[in-house]
Design an enzyme around this catalytic site. Sequence first.
Site, PDB file in Angstrom:
ATOM      1  N   ARG A 173      -3.659   3.480  -0.983  1.00 58.91           N
ATOM      2  CA  ARG A 173      -2.437   4.163  -0.577  1.00 58.91           C
ATOM      3  C   ARG A 173      -2.032   3.719   0.834  1.00 58.91           C
ATOM      4  O   ARG A 173      -0.850   3.506   1.120  1.00 58.91           O
ATOM      5  CB  ARG A 173      -2.646   5.684  -0.613  1.00 58.91           C
ATOM      6  CG  ARG A 173      -2.773   6.283  -1.997  1.00 58.91           C
ATOM      7  CD  ARG A 173      -1.428   6.626  -2.607  1.00 58.91           C
ATOM      8  NE  ARG A 173      -0.695   7.572  -1.799  1.00 58.91           N
ATOM      9  CZ  ARG A 173      -0.918   8.888  -1.744  1.00 58.91           C
ATOM     10  NH1 ARG A 173      -1.891   9.434  -2.479  1.00 58.91           N
ATOM     11  NH2 ARG A 173      -0.187   9.669  -0.993  1.00 58.91           N
ATOM     12  N   CYS A 233      -2.057  12.263   6.528  1.00 58.64           N
ATOM     13  CA  CYS A 233      -2.492  11.944   5.161  1.00 58.64           C
ATOM     14  C   CYS A 233      -1.253  11.947   4.287  1.00 58.64           C
ATOM     15  O   CYS A 233      -0.200  11.487   4.717  1.00 58.64           O
ATOM     16  CB  CYS A 233      -3.558  12.928   4.675  1.00 58.64           C
ATOM     17  SG  CYS A 233      -3.018  14.650   4.612  1.00 58.64           S
TER      18      CYS A 233
END
Length: 276
Positions: A173, A233
């Site tokens: 990611r 995040c």
Amino acid sequence: MLVTPAWIAANGDAKIIDATYYALEPDRDARADFEAGHIPGALFLDLEHLADAANPLPSMAPPAAQFEERLRALGVNEGDAVILYDQAPHKTAARAWWLFRLFGLTRVALLDGGFARWKAEGRAIETGPVVEPGGGDAKARFMPALARNVAQVTAMLDADEGAQIVDARSAARFSGAELDPRPGVASGHMPGAANLPYGRLFEADGNWKAPGAVAEEYRAIGVDLERPVVTTCGSGITASILLFGLALTGKADWALYDGSWSEWGALPGTPKESVA
């Protein structure tokens, strides 16, 4: 900051709170799982709904009044020792820990190993719903030093003073090799950010690594633990794990970018990097 099941069994005055939240698993029901089995005497925080409903971003920290109201409904008083635990794959008790600290409550710790460790040790488990006692007098006092918004993070990057931003997402990611699951959110990461997938702070059995080992994980990605750190995040959940790890090392100058990539990656004007 960390307690064991044995500590809980020996300290009956502490408030035990289940902070399970299936942030990325919408088909799972955290309250139902709590009622299916929890630590005796525990209460359910309902972290999923302890968020700012007026903000379109996911899981944003609630207003202080909402947090205070929730704690009082759970019977939490000023000065109470609070022990948080969860049974979620994303270690969501750390998110609850950050919220407690964000609102000025510092007598808060995590059950090391969470509910999985409690069960593995064969300790007693209660089932069924729990009546919230109410009557708490806890006070929420917002601590702005522990949170950052998009304007503040942008200013950090514009200042070009070596801002230390650490991203808790997976390497795929972070790099952009894996597309973001949220519609309209770009892939990649913030310029200059370092990547520390949150799982690297835990042992194979799910317990936290020792403080020295946590510090080494940060140093391995180039973080200077003598300087401030901001964590991020996908939506502010696993970034809280990185903050708890920093606090374990004794570090105090840390903050969380609550909007995280769900905000940064969706804004057209924010700079983004990708190595994919």
